[in-house]
Scaffold this active site. Structure first.
Site, PDB file in Angstrom:
ATOM      1  N   LEU A   1      -6.359 -19.237   8.889  1.00  0.00           N
ATOM      2  CA  LEU A   1      -6.519 -19.525   7.466  1.00  0.00           C
ATOM      3  C   LEU A   1      -6.894 -20.992   7.339  1.00  0.00           C
ATOM      4  O   LEU A   1      -6.449 -21.819   8.135  1.00  0.00           O
ATOM      5  CB  LEU A   1      -5.220 -19.271   6.692  1.00  0.00           C
ATOM      6  CG  LEU A   1      -4.697 -17.832   6.585  1.00  0.00           C
ATOM      7  CD1 LEU A   1      -3.365 -17.831   5.841  1.00  0.00           C
ATOM      8  CD2 LEU A   1      -5.698 -16.939   5.869  1.00  0.00           C
ATOM      9  N   ASP A   2      -7.702 -21.322   6.340  1.00  0.00           N
ATOM     10  CA  ASP A   2      -7.997 -22.719   6.084  1.00  0.00           C
ATOM     11  C   ASP A   2      -6.701 -23.475   5.811  1.00  0.00           C
ATOM     12  O   ASP A   2      -5.724 -22.909   5.293  1.00  0.00           O
ATOM     13  CB  ASP A   2      -8.908 -22.869   4.860  1.00  0.00           C
ATOM     14  CG  ASP A   2     -10.319 -22.367   5.108  1.00  0.00           C
ATOM     15  OD1 ASP A   2     -10.666 -22.153   6.290  1.00  0.00           O
ATOM     16  OD2 ASP A   2     -11.062 -22.200   4.128  1.00  0.00           O
ATOM     17  N   ARG A   3      -6.727 -24.751   6.125  1.00  0.00           N
ATOM     18  CA  ARG A   3      -5.540 -25.584   5.901  1.00  0.00           C
ATOM     19  C   ARG A   3      -5.082 -25.532   4.442  1.00  0.00           C
ATOM     20  O   ARG A   3      -3.892 -25.519   4.140  1.00  0.00           O
ATOM     21  CB  ARG A   3      -5.860 -27.032   6.301  1.00  0.00           C
ATOM     22  CG  ARG A   3      -4.689 -27.988   6.196  1.00  0.00           C
ATOM     23  CD  ARG A   3      -5.075 -29.348   6.744  1.00  0.00           C
ATOM     24  NE  ARG A   3      -3.958 -30.270   6.723  1.00  0.00           N
ATOM     25  CZ  ARG A   3      -3.990 -31.489   7.253  1.00  0.00           C
ATOM     26  NH1 ARG A   3      -5.087 -31.906   7.865  1.00  0.00           N
ATOM     27  NH2 ARG A   3      -2.940 -32.260   7.201  1.00  0.00           N
TER      28      ARG A   3
END
Length: 324
Positions: free
Chosen positions: A137-139
């Site tokens: 997942l993106d940060r």
């Protein structure tokens, strides 16, 4: 620093079926990620004497040739301490762990991030023989994150993601009223690096050899009106449930922005003036949440549906909770 020299690595069973870039990121710890991708693109990395792409899947017995690369040798004193941390558990059994990742935490270390979710979990569970990320997942994105506790489960789950047999649905709050008839976005994406090595993605067309087909399905959950303190020209917003059929980098963010409806708080592809107002009104993160994930259990085979509740900082903003 170690003396650079050509190296040959043999892929063992434990490393099989990984992408080449992920394999090198593990083998070349401390080497900047942009350098790793550069030596792959230049053809200096060879798999069985042939050029390979970053997404090449490795097999047991493959020979991976590495060019001379300096690998920093860090003393234990110099290495940043990884704090032990647990995260809210959505599901756990003997082969699988699903956690609710908060926004602002990377899933793994690298690219200027000393450590992420996986390193903190390993520190919190030193007795676990294996903890590996199944996906990313993106940060800035919160929500469901899968971790495998056995290599066989890792491979089985990654196969499901690769075959697009999982169901991944995100919640996104976007600027403007989403057109009711726009339910499918089928627009290819092109991934590239900025000069500083940061990843970016742009929309492209079918003629682009580097373009990857990307499909997002959009369902409108509700229209959110601006808060009372909003400027007179503040646009209404739409709460969307977006199911992705392909898992491209930044796919939802780029697709929605391309359609003229950027995600609230997106600092890469969003409306920066609008984001500043949102921040002043209390929304201080990107409104993108990995809400639901459906998979087949890697051992038992039954359908497993996971859901991460909308975090309070999002649920309380604009009263969006009433639409869920």
């Amino acid at each position: 620093m170690s003396v650079p020299a050509v190296r040959h690595l043999t892929v063992d069973a434990e490393s099989a079926h990984q992408r080449l870039d992920n394999f090198l990121l593990r083998e070349l710890k401390g080497v900047p990620k942009p350098l790793i991708y550069r030596i792959i693109r230049s053809g200096e990395v060879r798999v069985n004497k042939a050029r390979a792409r970053a997404d090449t899947r490795l097999h047991p017995g493959d020979d991976v040739r590495l060019p001379p690369v300096r690998v920093p040798q860090r003393s234990p004193e110099a290495a940043p301490a990884v704090p032990a941390r647990t995260f809210p558990v959505l599901y756990e059994d003997e082969v699988l762990l699903a956690v609710d990742k908060p926004a602002g935490v990377a899933v793994h270390g690298g690219s200027g991030v000393a450590f992420g979710v996986i390193e903190q979990l390993r520190r919190a569970h030193p007795q676990a023989p294996l903890l590996e990320l199944v996906h990313r997942l993106d940060r800035e994105t919160s929500g469901v994150l899968l971790i495998a506790k056995k290599r066989s489960a890792l491979k089985a789950l990654q196969d499901q993601f690769r075959q697009r047999s999982t169901g991944k649905t995100y919640l996104a709050l976007v600027r403007g009223v989403w057109p009711a008839g726009r339910k499918v976005i089928d627009v290819p994406l092109h991934k590239y690096l900025l000069p500083d090595g940061e990843r970016r993605v742009r929309v492209t067309d079918a003629r682009d050899p580097q373009g990857q087909r990307s499909i997002s399905l959009v369902r409108v959950l509700g229209t959110v009106q601006p808060p009372p303190d909003a400027p007179p020209d503040a646009p209404p917003m739409s709460l969307l449930a977006v199911t992705i059929k392909t898992g491209r980098t930044h796919q939802i963010r780029v697709h929605l922005a391309h359609c003229g409806h950027p995600i609230a708080g997106d600092d890469k592809y969003g409306d920066f003036e609008w984001n500043r107002w949102l921040s002043r009104s209390g929304l201080r993160r990107m409104f993108l949440h990995a809400w639901r994930l459906s998979i087949r259990h890697p051992v038992r085979g039954e359908e497993l549906s996971l859901q991460a509740p909308l975090p309070p900082e999002l649920a309380q903003w604009g009263e969006v909770q009433r639409f869920l």
